[in-house]
Design a protein around this motif. Structure first.
Motif, PDB file in Angstrom:
ATOM      1  N   MET A 109       0.833  -1.203   0.000  1.00 54.21           N
ATOM      2  CA  MET A 109       0.000   0.000   0.000  1.00 54.21           C
ATOM      3  C   MET A 109       0.868   1.254   0.000  1.00 54.21           C
ATOM      4  N   ALA A 110       1.886   1.265   0.865  1.00 54.62           N
ATOM      5  CA  ALA A 110       2.777   2.428   0.916  1.00 54.62           C
ATOM      6  C   ALA A 110       3.444   2.673  -0.431  1.00 54.62           C
ATOM      7  N   ARG A 111       3.827   1.591  -1.112  1.00 55.91           N
ATOM      8  CA  ARG A 111       4.484   1.731  -2.398  1.00 55.91           C
ATOM      9  C   ARG A 111       3.579   2.415  -3.432  1.00 55.91           C
ATOM     10  N   PHE A 112       2.248   2.241  -3.272  1.00 56.11           N
ATOM     11  CA  PHE A 112       1.298   2.823  -4.217  1.00 56.11           C
ATOM     12  C   PHE A 112       0.588   4.054  -3.662  1.00 56.11           C
ATOM     13  N   GLY A 113       1.200   4.703  -2.669  1.00 62.65           N
ATOM     14  CA  GLY A 113       0.705   5.997  -2.217  1.00 62.65           C
ATOM     15  C   GLY A 113      -0.415   5.966  -1.207  1.00 62.65           C
ATOM     16  N   ILE A 114      -0.769   4.798  -0.707  1.00 62.95           N
ATOM     17  CA  ILE A 114      -1.806   4.685   0.312  1.00 62.95           C
ATOM     18  C   ILE A 114      -1.189   4.989   1.668  1.00 62.95           C
ATOM     19  N   VAL A 115      -1.815   5.888   2.415  1.00 63.02           N
ATOM     20  CA  VAL A 115      -1.295   6.263   3.728  1.00 63.02           C
ATOM     21  C   VAL A 115      -2.106   5.662   4.865  1.00 63.02           C
ATOM     22  N   SER A 116      -3.328   5.221   4.559  1.00 62.92           N
ATOM     23  CA  SER A 116      -4.209   4.690   5.593  1.00 62.92           C
ATOM     24  C   SER A 116      -5.182   3.706   4.979  1.00 62.92           C
ATOM     25  N   CYS A 117      -5.540   2.668   5.759  1.00 63.98           N
ATOM     26  CA  CYS A 117      -6.532   1.706   5.268  1.00 63.98           C
ATOM     27  C   CYS A 117      -7.501   1.342   6.381  1.00 63.98           C
ATOM     28  N   SER A 118      -8.691   0.900   5.981  1.00 63.05           N
ATOM     29  CA  SER A 118      -9.659   0.299   6.898  1.00 63.05           C
ATOM     30  C   SER A 118      -9.540  -1.200   6.706  1.00 63.05           C
ATOM     31  N   LYS A 135       4.220   1.800  10.474  1.00 54.30           N
ATOM     32  CA  LYS A 135       4.217   3.253  10.675  1.00 54.30           C
ATOM     33  C   LYS A 135       3.109   3.938   9.884  1.00 54.30           C
ATOM     34  N   MET A 136       2.170   3.153   9.359  1.00 58.01           N
ATOM     35  CA  MET A 136       1.082   3.726   8.579  1.00 58.01           C
ATOM     36  C   MET A 136      -0.175   3.851   9.432  1.00 58.01           C
ATOM     37  N   LYS A 137      -1.158   4.555   8.891  1.00 64.38           N
ATOM     38  CA  LYS A 137      -2.432   4.700   9.571  1.00 64.38           C
ATOM     39  C   LYS A 137      -3.338   3.522   9.226  1.00 64.38           C
ATOM     40  N   TYR A 168      -5.296  -0.443  21.914  1.00 63.67           N
ATOM     41  CA  TYR A 168      -4.703   0.138  20.710  1.00 63.67           C
ATOM     42  C   TYR A 168      -5.485   1.287  20.086  1.00 63.67           C
ATOM     43  N   ASN A 169      -6.682   1.581  20.570  1.00 60.58           N
ATOM     44  CA  ASN A 169      -7.398   2.710  19.978  1.00 60.58           C
ATOM     45  C   ASN A 169      -6.635   3.998  20.271  1.00 60.58           C
ATOM     46  N   GLY A 170      -6.151   4.643  19.218  1.00 61.40           N
ATOM     47  CA  GLY A 170      -5.336   5.850  19.353  1.00 61.40           C
ATOM     48  C   GLY A 170      -3.846   5.599  19.449  1.00 61.40           C
ATOM     49  N   ALA A 171      -3.419   4.334  19.274  1.00 57.37           N
ATOM     50  CA  ALA A 171      -1.990   4.007  19.361  1.00 57.37           C
ATOM     51  C   ALA A 171      -1.206   4.664  18.229  1.00 57.37           C
ATOM     52  N   ASN A 172       0.133   4.695  18.423  1.00 57.41           N
ATOM     53  CA  ASN A 172       1.032   5.340  17.449  1.00 57.41           C
ATOM     54  C   ASN A 172       0.592   6.779  17.167  1.00 57.41           C
ATOM     55  N   ASP A 173       0.335   7.526  18.255  1.00 56.80           N
ATOM     56  CA  ASP A 173      -0.054   8.937  18.137  1.00 56.80           C
ATOM     57  C   ASP A 173      -1.288   9.118  17.263  1.00 56.80           C
ATOM     58  N   GLY A 174      -2.252   8.199  17.419  1.00 54.41           N
ATOM     59  CA  GLY A 174      -3.517   8.321  16.701  1.00 54.41           C
ATOM     60  C   GLY A 174      -3.539   7.658  15.341  1.00 54.41           C
ATOM     61  N   LYS A 175      -2.419   7.089  14.912  1.00 55.35           N
ATOM     62  CA  LYS A 175      -2.424   6.420  13.607  1.00 55.35           C
ATOM     63  C   LYS A 175      -3.383   5.226  13.593  1.00 55.35           C
ATOM     64  N   ILE A 176      -3.477   4.509  14.716  1.00 58.17           N
ATOM     65  CA  ILE A 176      -4.350   3.348  14.803  1.00 58.17           C
ATOM     66  C   ILE A 176      -5.686   3.758  15.415  1.00 58.17           C
TER      67      ILE A 176
END
Length: 431
Positions: A109-118, A135-137, A168-176
């Motif tokens: 996903m990161a390779r194709f420009g995706i920064v966050s996924c559900s 390190k992604m959202k 984990y809700n809000g983990a990694n400074d809100g990324k998760i």
């Protein structure tokens, strides 16, 4: 990082030339056509000559670890594909299998420009561990399937789901962000659906589910529930009183769209997956006419085969034009908005999805040197109808680079690939 002399897509979806965009920490702090006075505070200066800066993409329906299923059972129709091939394969997967496969999925996903996924899948904390390391959202939820009419608290995944939410809700400074899941009306009995709906409302969590993906699923629901469609059924038992993200929606009816608008339900359309499985077509102009928020999803790699988001954007645009026989539909700015800011809204992420001062630095850079970008006098149209996923050369999440020029700074990509290959071979040998 300070991007200099770069084209960028602004908050109005216009392309600005020869600009400076400065990132400090996790936010965009400077935007302008003049070099900022305090250049040093931005750190690295990135030469944006012949490059395009845009918001990263938000993939609102994914099964990241399903990369291990890529090109597996490709000839099967959906019901046989799911019940006879996918479910038996997944039953053999261990937490370690989910861990390594999730890492590969997020790297792709990161390779194709995706920064966050559900991401809706199994694997529990092993999967979440991989999401953290990427390190992604991610909006993550454990897939809840129950063919027994039991209370949610009696479900084998109840405690795991609650533990993940609490830890984990809000983990990694809100990324998760942790969501709840109802896999689908046809796979989850009423008691659990009601209780997940109430829990999501009480805890202010999003419910992620599959809805009206196939004609059979849609019509069989009506047979089971006195003529109610899946959306009408979910409304009747309180599921839609919470925030909902529904995937597919290929067979939704006009009344369903009115209900979705009334309850602020987001559609995650998955055109590549639906075409590959022959499931149907979500007629997106109808959703847009009803004022429904639409995001774009890749689905899993057993039913799409890659996370090349630009390819999915292209398919989404052309499919709806061709289906409606109307070339005025799904214009480039609408497609870009669906892939970016609409997806951020679907995930409940504020100040995301736009290049705007004060917004999160979730950014993607495209190299415009390939032949397909020439003559290049309409960049946004070119992005949607000619841009290639391989043109993406940098992906940044909250100001941190997660992919750059063929490298993943936080991941041992060769080890990840080797692990996934070995684990797939093992599972196939066990079937």
């Amino acid at each position: 990082m300070l991007f200099k002399n770069i084209k960028y897509i602004d908050e109005n979806f216009e392309v600005v030339d020869n600009a400076y965009v400065g990132v400090v920490g996790d936010v965009i702090e400077y935007i302008g056509t003049q070099k900022p006075n305090d250049v040093d505070k931005f750190g690295e200066v990135y030469d944006g000559n012949n490059k395009l800066l845009m918001s990263g993409f938000y993939n609102v329906h994914a099964h990241a670890a399903a990369v291990i299923l890529r090109s597996y059972a490709d000839k099967q129709p959906l019901n046989e594909w799911l019940n006879d091939w996918i479910f038996p394969f997944e039953a053999k997967m261990t937490d370690e299998d989910y861990y390594w496969s999730t890492l590969l999925g997020m790297a792709e996903m990161a390779r194709f420009g995706i920064v966050s996924c559900s991401d809706m899948y199994f694997g529990g904390e092993a999967r979440v561990k991989a999401l953290l390391e990427s390190k992604m959202k991610c909006n993550t939820c454990e897939a809840i399937v129950s063919f027994d009419d039991i209370h949610f608290s009696e479900h084998p995944l109840y405690k795991l789901s609650m533990d993940i939410i609490d830890k984990y809700n809000g983990a990694n400074d809100g990324k998760i962000i942790t969501d709840l899941c109802i896999h689908g009306e046809y796979t989850t009995k009423e008691t659990i659906c009601r209780e997940i709906g109430q829990m999501a409302k009480d805890k202010n969590l999003i419910i992620h589910s599959h809805v009206s993906e196939t004609e059979a699923e849609h019509e069989e629901c009506k047979e089971r529930h006195n003529g109610m469609t899946p959306i009408q059924y979910f409304e009747s038992i309180g599921v839609l009183d919470a925030q909902n993200l529904i995937a597919h929606g290929d067979w939704l009816e006009d009344e369903d769209l009115k209900i979705m608008k009334a309850h602020n339900v987001t559609l995650a359309t998955c055109p590549a997956s639906n075409l590959k499985l022959g499931s149907g077509i979500a007629e997106l102009p109808s959703f847009l006419n009803h004022g429904i928020n639409i995001g774009l999803g890749t689905d899993g790699m057993g039913s799409n085969n890659n996370h090349n988001f630009l390819q999915d954007m292209y398919i989404m645009a052309l499919l709806n034009r061709g289906h409606a026989h109307d070339s005025s539909l799904m214009l480039a700015d609408i497609v870009y908005k669906i892939a970016t800011v609409n997806g951020a809204v679907a995930q409940g992420r504020k100040n995301c999805g736009l290049i705007k001062k004060g917004y999160k630095a979730d950014l993607t850079v495209m190299d415009l040197s390939e032949l397909v970008w020439c003559p290049g006098d309409n960049i946004l149209n070119n992005l949607i109808y000619a841009g290639l996923g391989s043109d993406i050369c940098l992906t940044m999440v909250d100001g941190e680079v997660v992919y750059r020029d063929g490298t993943w700074p936080h991941l041992d990509i060769e080890k990840i690939k080797a692990e996934v290959k070995d684990r797939r071979h093992r599972i196939i040998g066990e079937l």
